[in-house]
Design a protein around this motif. Structure first.
Motif, PDB file in Angstrom:
ATOM      1  N   THR A  70     -71.799 -10.095  15.598  1.00 20.49           N
ATOM      2  CA  THR A  70     -72.116 -10.237  14.179  1.00 20.49           C
ATOM      3  C   THR A  70     -73.253 -11.232  13.978  1.00 20.49           C
ATOM      4  OG1 THR A  70     -69.812  -9.753  13.640  1.00 20.49           O
ATOM      5  CG2 THR A  70     -71.111 -10.830  11.925  1.00 20.49           C
ATOM      6  N   ALA A  71     -73.113 -12.410  14.591  1.00 23.65           N
ATOM      7  CA  ALA A  71     -74.118 -13.460  14.377  1.00 23.65           C
ATOM      8  C   ALA A  71     -75.472 -13.045  14.949  1.00 23.65           C
ATOM      9  CB  ALA A  71     -73.647 -14.769  15.005  1.00 23.65           C
ATOM     10  N   ARG A  72     -75.463 -12.280  16.053  1.00 23.66           N
ATOM     11  CA  ARG A  72     -76.714 -11.897  16.706  1.00 23.66           C
ATOM     12  C   ARG A  72     -77.131 -10.461  16.396  1.00 23.66           C
ATOM     13  NH1 ARG A  72     -78.951 -15.167  20.332  1.00 23.66           N
ATOM     14  NH2 ARG A  72     -80.668 -13.797  19.750  1.00 23.66           N
ATOM     15  N   ARG A  73     -76.435  -9.852  15.436  1.00 20.62           N
ATOM     16  CA  ARG A  73     -76.843  -8.557  14.853  1.00 20.62           C
ATOM     17  C   ARG A  73     -76.966  -7.457  15.922  1.00 20.62           C
ATOM     18  NH1 ARG A  73     -81.474 -10.210  10.585  1.00 20.62           N
ATOM     19  NH2 ARG A  73     -81.102  -8.067   9.915  1.00 20.62           N
ATOM     20  N   THR A 102     -75.760 -18.628   4.957  1.00 22.57           N
ATOM     21  CA  THR A 102     -76.094 -18.228   6.329  1.00 22.57           C
ATOM     22  C   THR A 102     -74.845 -17.941   7.171  1.00 22.57           C
ATOM     23  OG1 THR A 102     -76.080 -20.592   6.788  1.00 22.57           O
ATOM     24  CG2 THR A 102     -78.247 -19.544   6.448  1.00 22.57           C
ATOM     25  N   ALA A 103     -73.660 -18.063   6.572  1.00 20.65           N
ATOM     26  CA  ALA A 103     -72.423 -18.000   7.375  1.00 20.65           C
ATOM     27  C   ALA A 103     -72.034 -16.568   7.733  1.00 20.65           C
ATOM     28  CB  ALA A 103     -71.286 -18.651   6.602  1.00 20.65           C
ATOM     29  N   THR A 104     -71.209 -16.457   8.783  1.00 18.28           N
ATOM     30  CA  THR A 104     -70.597 -15.169   9.130  1.00 18.28           C
ATOM     31  C   THR A 104     -69.086 -15.292   8.963  1.00 18.28           C
ATOM     32  OG1 THR A 104     -70.380 -15.772  11.445  1.00 18.28           O
ATOM     33  CG2 THR A 104     -72.354 -14.588  10.847  1.00 18.28           C
ATOM     34  N   LYS A 111     -73.634  -7.196   0.376  1.00 20.21           N
ATOM     35  CA  LYS A 111     -74.757  -6.468  -0.243  1.00 20.21           C
ATOM     36  C   LYS A 111     -75.701  -7.452  -0.917  1.00 20.21           C
ATOM     37  CE  LYS A 111     -75.623  -2.584  -3.265  1.00 20.21           C
ATOM     38  NZ  LYS A 111     -75.153  -1.979  -4.483  1.00 20.21           N
ATOM     39  N   GLU A 112     -75.117  -8.442  -1.569  1.00 17.47           N
ATOM     40  CA  GLU A 112     -75.955  -9.410  -2.298  1.00 17.47           C
ATOM     41  C   GLU A 112     -76.385 -10.565  -1.405  1.00 17.47           C
ATOM     42  OE1 GLU A 112     -73.681 -10.376  -5.785  1.00 17.47           O
ATOM     43  OE2 GLU A 112     -73.929  -8.349  -6.604  1.00 17.47           O
ATOM     44  N   LYS A 113     -76.074 -10.473  -0.104  1.00 13.04           N
ATOM     45  CA  LYS A 113     -76.445 -11.493   0.900  1.00 13.04           C
ATOM     46  C   LYS A 113     -75.940 -12.881   0.500  1.00 13.04           C
ATOM     47  CE  LYS A 113     -79.467  -8.928   3.530  1.00 13.04           C
ATOM     48  NZ  LYS A 113     -80.540  -8.203   2.922  1.00 13.04           N
ATOM     49  N   ARG A 114     -74.738 -12.931  -0.111  1.00 15.21           N
ATOM     50  CA  ARG A 114     -74.174 -14.254  -0.421  1.00 15.21           C
ATOM     51  C   ARG A 114     -73.676 -14.924   0.848  1.00 15.21           C
ATOM     52  NH1 ARG A 114     -70.413 -12.893  -5.034  1.00 15.21           N
ATOM     53  NH2 ARG A 114     -71.676 -11.324  -6.064  1.00 15.21           N
ATOM     54  N   ILE A 115     -73.307 -14.113   1.840  1.00 11.04           N
ATOM     55  CA  ILE A 115     -73.153 -14.624   3.208  1.00 11.04           C
ATOM     56  C   ILE A 115     -73.995 -13.724   4.100  1.00 11.04           C
ATOM     57  CG2 ILE A 115     -70.881 -15.698   2.897  1.00 11.04           C
ATOM     58  CD1 ILE A 115     -69.654 -13.284   4.349  1.00 11.04           C
ATOM     59  N   ALA A 116     -74.261 -14.203   5.334  1.00 15.25           N
ATOM     60  CA  ALA A 116     -75.209 -13.447   6.165  1.00 15.25           C
ATOM     61  C   ALA A 116     -74.611 -12.145   6.693  1.00 15.25           C
ATOM     62  CB  ALA A 116     -75.683 -14.316   7.322  1.00 15.25           C
TER      63      ALA A 116
END
Ligand code: GLV
Length: 326
Positions: free
Chosen positions: A116-119, A232-234, A254-259
């Motif tokens: 998740t963190a490294r996509r 920036t959190a996961t 969707k709104e990128k409120r968290i990463a």
């Protein structure tokens, strides 16, 4: 003497069936058919034991209709498919499968966190779709694991396993929140500090959920909790569907409120909230945290051991209800 009869509600290792057949008359489900509740009840008639996997609901209606049933052995550490009060009222023993899956599940929690963190999956989809035409400096930049702050909500055995991986393997600062604080020796072993849930959500770079599901833990993470998290959190859920408000999470992603988020469990699984399927910044896996061959074998063995031990008069090995004798 008549041998006890047991039902194995889902397809399972043939070796597990063979072991059970040494002691019982066994009805199994080799084709893994989906039985309705009425069908499960019909098949349970005359049975003293049932091997469940966590997807079969054992409640008062079923227990009323199955008066000979004495033990339900879950091949899962979580047992929110059991109505424990109803089982106690009916004098039925419930067992789960703890410990044998701890390290495997902690491994997977870490795998999901890293992916998740490294996509990892998002970038793989991009590559497979033929969209990778050149390198660029900001392509799929994620967030670091090493040296970051890991927040664990639910510090049982699996939570502790994740804490140790983070602290000892990746130099993470580990904070946790739990119903009760760990003793000092365990905290030191996990290099983990106890904080309030609010402080954890505000401070952690990565939040991992490992709490058991109950009415009290329903929607432990909803819109209000997500609002406390860093942008920036996961967020990682390997606990149970229903611990996270999936609809609220989909909006936040969707709104990128968290990463980003990594989810192995879902409200209403195997259905997945359609809005989660539509956002790219979430890694989705089909409830596989304990899925390695040796661990699934050990879980099946433990569920079988519980049936054998209890129905041969030696008591259940890992009960989740008060201990009764067969
Ligand atoms: C899996 O989710 C388990 O509870 O064992």
């Amino acid at each position: 003497m008549n041998r006890p009869k047991v039902l194995v509600a889902r397809a399972i290792f043939p070796e597990t069936i063979a072991r059970l057949e040494e002691h019982f008359e066994v009805e199994s489900n080799p084709n893994d058919e989906s039985w309705s509740k009425a069908e499960l009840i019909a098949r349970l008639q005359g049975k003293q034991g049932v091997f469940t996997t966590g997807s079969e609901r054992i409640d008062a209606e079923l227990l009323d209709a199955c008066p000979l049933l004495k033990i339900c052995a879950n091949m899962a550490v979580g047992y929110n498919n059991f109505d424990v009060d109803a089982m106690v009222a009916h004098g039925v023993v419930g067992t789960n499968a703890p410990d044998v899956l701890t390290e495997t599940t902690a491994d997977f929690g870490f795998a999901l966190l890293m992916a998740t963190a490294r996509r990892v999956t998002e970038s793989e989809h991009f590559l497979r779709a033929g969209q990778w035409t050149k390198w660029s400096y900001d392509m799929f930049s994620g967030s670091d694991i090493h040296g970051s702050t890991l927040g664990i909500i639910g510090m049982g055995r699996i939570g502790q396993g994740i804490a140790k991986r983070g602290a000892h393997g990746f130099g993470m600062k580990v904070i946790y929140h739990n119903r009760s604080r760990l003793d000092a020796a365990l905290e030191a072993d996990c290099k983990a500090s106890y904080v309030s849930k609010e402080a954890l959500l505000q401070t952690a770079d990565h939040v991992v959920l490992v709490v058991p599901y109950s009415a009290a833990s329903h929607h432990t993470i909803g819109a209000a909790e997500i609002a406390l998290m860093k942008p920036t959190a996961t967020l990682i859920n390997i606990a149970r569907g229903g611990i996270v408000d999936d609809a609220a999470l989909a909006v936040a992603l969707k709104e990128k409120r968290i990463a980003a988020a990594g989810l192995d469990v879902f409200e209403g699984e195997p259905k997945v909230h359609p809005d989660l399927l539509a956002v790219p910044n979430v890694v989705l896996t089909p409830h596989i945290a304990s899925a390695t061959v040796p661990t699934r074998r050990a879980m099946a063995d433990l569920a079988a051991d519980n049936l054998i031990s209890f129905l041969t008069g030696k008591g259940p090995k890992t009960p989740v209800t008060p201990v009764l004798t067969a």
